[in-house]
Enzyme design. Sequence first.
Site, PDB file in Angstrom:
ATOM      1  N   ARG A 149      58.108 -16.385  13.971  1.00 46.29           N
ATOM      2  CA  ARG A 149      58.977 -16.297  15.143  1.00 46.29           C
ATOM      3  C   ARG A 149      59.735 -17.581  15.381  1.00 46.29           C
ATOM      4  O   ARG A 149      60.889 -17.593  15.758  1.00 46.29           O
ATOM      5  CB  ARG A 149      58.111 -15.947  16.361  1.00 46.29           C
ATOM      6  CG  ARG A 149      58.845 -15.995  17.672  1.00 46.29           C
ATOM      7  CD  ARG A 149      57.997 -15.404  18.791  1.00 46.29           C
ATOM      8  NE  ARG A 149      57.573 -14.054  18.476  1.00 46.29           N
ATOM      9  CZ  ARG A 149      56.439 -13.498  18.920  1.00 46.29           C
ATOM     10  NH1 ARG A 149      55.611 -14.196  19.665  1.00 46.29           N
ATOM     11  NH2 ARG A 149      56.122 -12.273  18.596  1.00 46.29           N
ATOM     12  N   TYR A 150      59.067 -18.702  15.209  1.00 41.03           N
ATOM     13  CA  TYR A 150      59.675 -20.012  15.426  1.00 41.03           C
ATOM     14  C   TYR A 150      60.106 -20.591  14.080  1.00 41.03           C
ATOM     15  O   TYR A 150      59.548 -20.233  13.047  1.00 41.03           O
ATOM     16  CB  TYR A 150      58.663 -20.949  16.082  1.00 41.03           C
ATOM     17  CG  TYR A 150      58.164 -20.503  17.428  1.00 41.03           C
ATOM     18  CD1 TYR A 150      58.971 -20.587  18.565  1.00 41.03           C
ATOM     19  CD2 TYR A 150      56.873 -20.006  17.573  1.00 41.03           C
ATOM     20  CE1 TYR A 150      58.497 -20.193  19.799  1.00 41.03           C
ATOM     21  CE2 TYR A 150      56.395 -19.606  18.813  1.00 41.03           C
ATOM     22  CZ  TYR A 150      57.207 -19.702  19.926  1.00 41.03           C
ATOM     23  OH  TYR A 150      56.739 -19.311  21.144  1.00 41.03           O
ATOM     24  N   ARG A 153      56.979 -22.724  12.085  1.00 41.03           N
ATOM     25  CA  ARG A 153      55.561 -22.396  12.041  1.00 41.03           C
ATOM     26  C   ARG A 153      55.339 -20.885  11.976  1.00 41.03           C
ATOM     27  O   ARG A 153      56.147 -20.117  12.481  1.00 41.03           O
ATOM     28  CB  ARG A 153      54.806 -22.996  13.224  1.00 41.03           C
ATOM     29  CG  ARG A 153      55.419 -22.748  14.590  1.00 41.03           C
ATOM     30  CD  ARG A 153      55.179 -23.985  15.463  1.00 41.03           C
ATOM     31  NE  ARG A 153      55.464 -23.732  16.875  1.00 41.03           N
ATOM     32  CZ  ARG A 153      56.678 -23.811  17.402  1.00 41.03           C
ATOM     33  NH1 ARG A 153      57.723 -24.080  16.630  1.00 41.03           N
ATOM     34  NH2 ARG A 153      56.853 -23.594  18.686  1.00 41.03           N
ATOM     35  N   CYS A 162      36.450  -9.805  15.567  1.00 41.44           N
ATOM     36  CA  CYS A 162      36.073 -10.899  16.455  1.00 41.44           C
ATOM     37  C   CYS A 162      34.599 -10.751  16.780  1.00 41.44           C
ATOM     38  O   CYS A 162      34.119  -9.640  16.932  1.00 41.44           O
ATOM     39  CB  CYS A 162      36.862 -10.831  17.758  1.00 41.44           C
ATOM     40  SG  CYS A 162      38.542 -11.391  17.570  1.00 41.44           S
ATOM     41  N   CYS A 166      37.167  -9.673  23.701  1.00 45.48           N
ATOM     42  CA  CYS A 166      37.502 -10.114  25.054  1.00 45.48           C
ATOM     43  C   CYS A 166      38.294  -9.005  25.744  1.00 45.48           C
ATOM     44  O   CYS A 166      39.242  -8.483  25.158  1.00 45.48           O
ATOM     45  CB  CYS A 166      38.335 -11.379  25.009  1.00 45.48           C
ATOM     46  SG  CYS A 166      37.653 -12.647  23.939  1.00 45.48           S
ATOM     47  N   CYS A 169      42.148  -9.272  25.754  1.00 50.11           N
ATOM     48  CA  CYS A 169      42.784  -9.627  24.483  1.00 50.11           C
ATOM     49  C   CYS A 169      44.212  -9.108  24.370  1.00 50.11           C
ATOM     50  O   CYS A 169      44.512  -7.971  24.700  1.00 50.11           O
ATOM     51  CB  CYS A 169      41.957  -9.078  23.331  1.00 50.11           C
ATOM     52  SG  CYS A 169      42.647  -9.477  21.719  1.00 50.11           S
ATOM     53  N   ARG A 171      45.697  -8.640  21.571  1.00 53.18           N
ATOM     54  CA  ARG A 171      45.820  -7.761  20.394  1.00 53.18           C
ATOM     55  C   ARG A 171      44.827  -6.610  20.478  1.00 53.18           C
ATOM     56  O   ARG A 171      44.298  -6.136  19.473  1.00 53.18           O
ATOM     57  CB  ARG A 171      45.612  -8.575  19.110  1.00 53.18           C
ATOM     58  CG  ARG A 171      46.565  -9.755  19.046  1.00 53.18           C
ATOM     59  CD  ARG A 171      47.005 -10.142  17.654  1.00 53.18           C
ATOM     60  NE  ARG A 171      47.950 -11.255  17.774  1.00 53.18           N
ATOM     61  CZ  ARG A 171      47.606 -12.543  17.658  1.00 53.18           C
ATOM     62  NH1 ARG A 171      46.360 -12.895  17.372  1.00 53.18           N
ATOM     63  NH2 ARG A 171      48.524 -13.486  17.806  1.00 53.18           N
ATOM     64  N   ASP A 330      49.257 -11.635  29.184  1.00 52.03           N
ATOM     65  CA  ASP A 330      50.389 -10.794  28.755  1.00 52.03           C
ATOM     66  C   ASP A 330      50.291  -9.378  29.339  1.00 52.03           C
ATOM     67  O   ASP A 330      49.220  -8.932  29.720  1.00 52.03           O
ATOM     68  CB  ASP A 330      50.416 -10.696  27.225  1.00 52.03           C
ATOM     69  CG  ASP A 330      50.638 -12.055  26.565  1.00 52.03           C
ATOM     70  OD1 ASP A 330      51.359 -12.881  27.149  1.00 52.03           O
ATOM     71  OD2 ASP A 330      50.077 -12.280  25.481  1.00 52.03           O
ATOM     72  N   ASP A 367      54.107 -16.180  27.403  1.00 55.17           N
ATOM     73  CA  ASP A 367      54.602 -15.751  26.100  1.00 55.17           C
ATOM     74  C   ASP A 367      55.506 -14.558  26.405  1.00 55.17           C
ATOM     75  O   ASP A 367      55.036 -13.508  26.825  1.00 55.17           O
ATOM     76  CB  ASP A 367      53.429 -15.362  25.190  1.00 55.17           C
ATOM     77  CG  ASP A 367      53.702 -15.671  23.734  1.00 55.17           C
ATOM     78  OD1 ASP A 367      54.889 -15.765  23.373  1.00 55.17           O
ATOM     79  OD2 ASP A 367      52.738 -15.802  22.964  1.00 55.17           O
ATOM     80  N   LYS A 374      57.026 -18.653  23.683  1.00 48.82           N
ATOM     81  CA  LYS A 374      56.327 -19.263  24.814  1.00 48.82           C
ATOM     82  C   LYS A 374      57.279 -20.162  25.600  1.00 48.82           C
ATOM     83  O   LYS A 374      58.009 -20.948  25.004  1.00 48.82           O
ATOM     84  CB  LYS A 374      55.152 -20.097  24.301  1.00 48.82           C
ATOM     85  CG  LYS A 374      54.105 -19.284  23.570  1.00 48.82           C
ATOM     86  CD  LYS A 374      52.995 -20.189  23.066  1.00 48.82           C
ATOM     87  CE  LYS A 374      51.970 -19.461  22.237  1.00 48.82           C
ATOM     88  NZ  LYS A 374      52.476 -18.884  20.979  1.00 48.82           N
TER      89      LYS A 374
HETATM   90  C1  LIG Z   1      51.911 -19.205  19.898  1.00 53.03           C
HETATM   91  C2  LIG Z   1      52.583 -18.998  18.640  1.00 53.03           C
HETATM   92  C3  LIG Z   1      52.823 -20.080  17.791  1.00 53.03           C
HETATM   93  C4  LIG Z   1      52.410 -21.499  18.110  1.00 53.03           C
HETATM   94  O1  LIG Z   1      53.038 -21.960  19.243  1.00 53.03           O
HETATM   95  P1  LIG Z   1      52.880 -23.497  19.684  1.00 53.03           P
HETATM   96  O2  LIG Z   1      53.652 -23.581  20.947  1.00 53.03           O
HETATM   97  O3  LIG Z   1      53.432 -24.306  18.565  1.00 53.03           O
HETATM   98  O4  LIG Z   1      51.423 -23.762  19.873  1.00 53.03           O
HETATM   99  C5  LIG Z   1      53.493 -19.821  16.614  1.00 53.03           C
HETATM  100  N1  LIG Z   1      53.908 -18.587  16.301  1.00 53.03           N
HETATM  101  C6  LIG Z   1      53.689 -17.520  17.091  1.00 53.03           C
HETATM  102  C7  LIG Z   1      54.194 -16.193  16.695  1.00 53.03           C
HETATM  103  C8  LIG Z   1      53.017 -17.696  18.294  1.00 53.03           C
HETATM  104  O5  LIG Z   1      52.784 -16.654  19.092  1.00 53.03           O
HETATM  105  S1  SF4 Z   2      41.179 -12.855  22.790  1.00 52.13           S
HETATM  106 FE1  SF4 Z   2      41.218 -11.184  21.246  1.00 52.13          FE
HETATM  107  S2  SF4 Z   2      41.609 -12.198  19.315  1.00 52.13           S
HETATM  108 FE2  SF4 Z   2      40.952 -13.778  20.752  1.00 52.13          FE
HETATM  109  S3  SF4 Z   2      38.722 -13.919  20.456  1.00 52.13           S
HETATM  110 FE3  SF4 Z   2      39.060 -12.504  22.127  1.00 52.13          FE
HETATM  111  S4  SF4 Z   2      39.101 -10.476  21.163  1.00 52.13           S
HETATM  112 FE4  SF4 Z   2      39.410 -11.989  19.537  1.00 52.13          FE
END
Ligand SMILES: *Cc1c(COP(=O)(O)O)cnc(C)c1O
Ligand code: SF4
Length: 451
Positions: A149-150, A153, A162, A166, A169, A171, A330, A367, A374
């Site tokens: 996305r960025y 990174r 996991c 959580c 979560c 995801r 989220d 986010d 973010k």
């Molecule tokens: C959160 C995230 C990152 C890392 O973000 P930082 O602000 O650098 O910690 C990188 N890629 C994706 C898709 C993310 O959701």
């Molecule tokens: S928030 Fe989701 S991905 Fe992160 S540790 Fe908990 S269950 Fe796993």
Amino acid sequence: MTKSAMAATSQASGQVEEEPPGAAARSEVDVEPPSSTADSNRNRLFPHIPEEAWNDWRWQFRHRIHTVEELAELVPLTTREQAQIKLVTTKYPLSVTPHYLSLINFNDPDDPIRKQAIPSFQEIALADIGLEDPLAEERDSVVPGLVHRYPDRVLMLLTNLCPMLCRHCTRKREWQHGGWVRTPGEIETMLDYIRRNTGIRDVILSGGDPLTLSTHRLEWVISRLRQIEHVEIIRIGTRCPVVLPQRIDDELCDMLSKYGAIWLNTHFNHPREVTPESALACDRLLRCGVPVNNQSVLLRGVNDTVETQTKLSHELLKIKVRPYYLFQCDEVQGTEHLRTPVETGIEILEGMRGHTSGLAIPTFVIDLPQGGGKIPLQPNYVLAQLGEEWILRNYQNRIFQYRNPRGLTSPTNGSKNGKRASTHLDLSLDKNSVLAPASGARDENRVIVRS
Ligand SMILES: *Cc1c(COP(=O)(O)O)cnc(C)c1O
Ligand code: SF4
């Protein structure tokens, strides 16, 4: 023997080779814990488990509580609660490690640890609110499991497993597809993408929890990443220091220490999660050269007060973990009951800034939906910009005038790059009415004008 003691024994059958001295006597006594301390819970819930097994992450992982029946054997649940949890788990499964379960105070229906681990009926009652994938991670996946996305990174999603699921979560959508770990072939495809894109300097191993992979498999991924010259840092996103601190063992630390700049981001949400076991896990990571930062999620009834967030940060700093992000929860389906208004996060930061160590203050971020990324949100300390002068308030709501360097402010009332220009400001406005803070009459609310 208590019901819970029996359950723990039968669950552990085949594991326990000899009874630790005193364990039998202890389990005979059916007492409620005087407090919710993890130790007393552990002794009550898992009385026959030798130290060696308890401290072994494989034991913890194998003995995760997955079903409402297992849960009901260990902790008090009404019939209604059991029925509700059972229903919720058909959509959103349950998984709690013995370690994390022992942190819950089951005498408190509003226990903040419980809310993160034990399914709530609200997860399905409010399930049509929100989205499955609000961050559009599927759309931003350049190859399966790789979110780019960025510019510099990428996020490598290695597994959906996991140790603990959580309830908040992001995801959660992944839980319904059964457990998966990316195959070596799929990982090679991700590595190829990273090799070809020389702008990628930061690779985040995430999931699920990447530390559910064996150390061997993880080393396979990390060593290959290290062979890519433009990859400067590798980050591991894991909740293991909190929910399965035993996972941070010597084998893992020895491996990590061989591969240069590796950073680990974990996910403590509440000061009571900072246990001696977690402290030990973070200490081991630091000693093998892996800095640990925390990314917490702001959750209603869990950590949505200034007091709790401040205490959390203080506990983290005591174990040398830096609060990095505080995430707005989220808009994920099945988490609505845990979400807070955006204002809450800003108010919490305002209650922390100036009142405690700057090191204790995380960046509060949203986010954004649809992969917007973010963004940080801050209390607003800028009251106005009047030509070269900035009108600022501090944490006590005292107001200060601050001057830009001479001649560098454009006459249209903004800095030269124009980003801060507040063209709507009426410069002829009476100064006091611009500067008076909304709260009014506190003694210290005065304008400080430097001569
Ligand atoms: C959160 C995230 C990152 C890392 O973000 P930082 O602000 O650098 O910690 C990188 N890629 C994706 C898709 C993310 O959701
Ligand atoms: S928030 Fe989701 S991905 Fe992160 S540790 Fe908990 S269950 Fe796993």
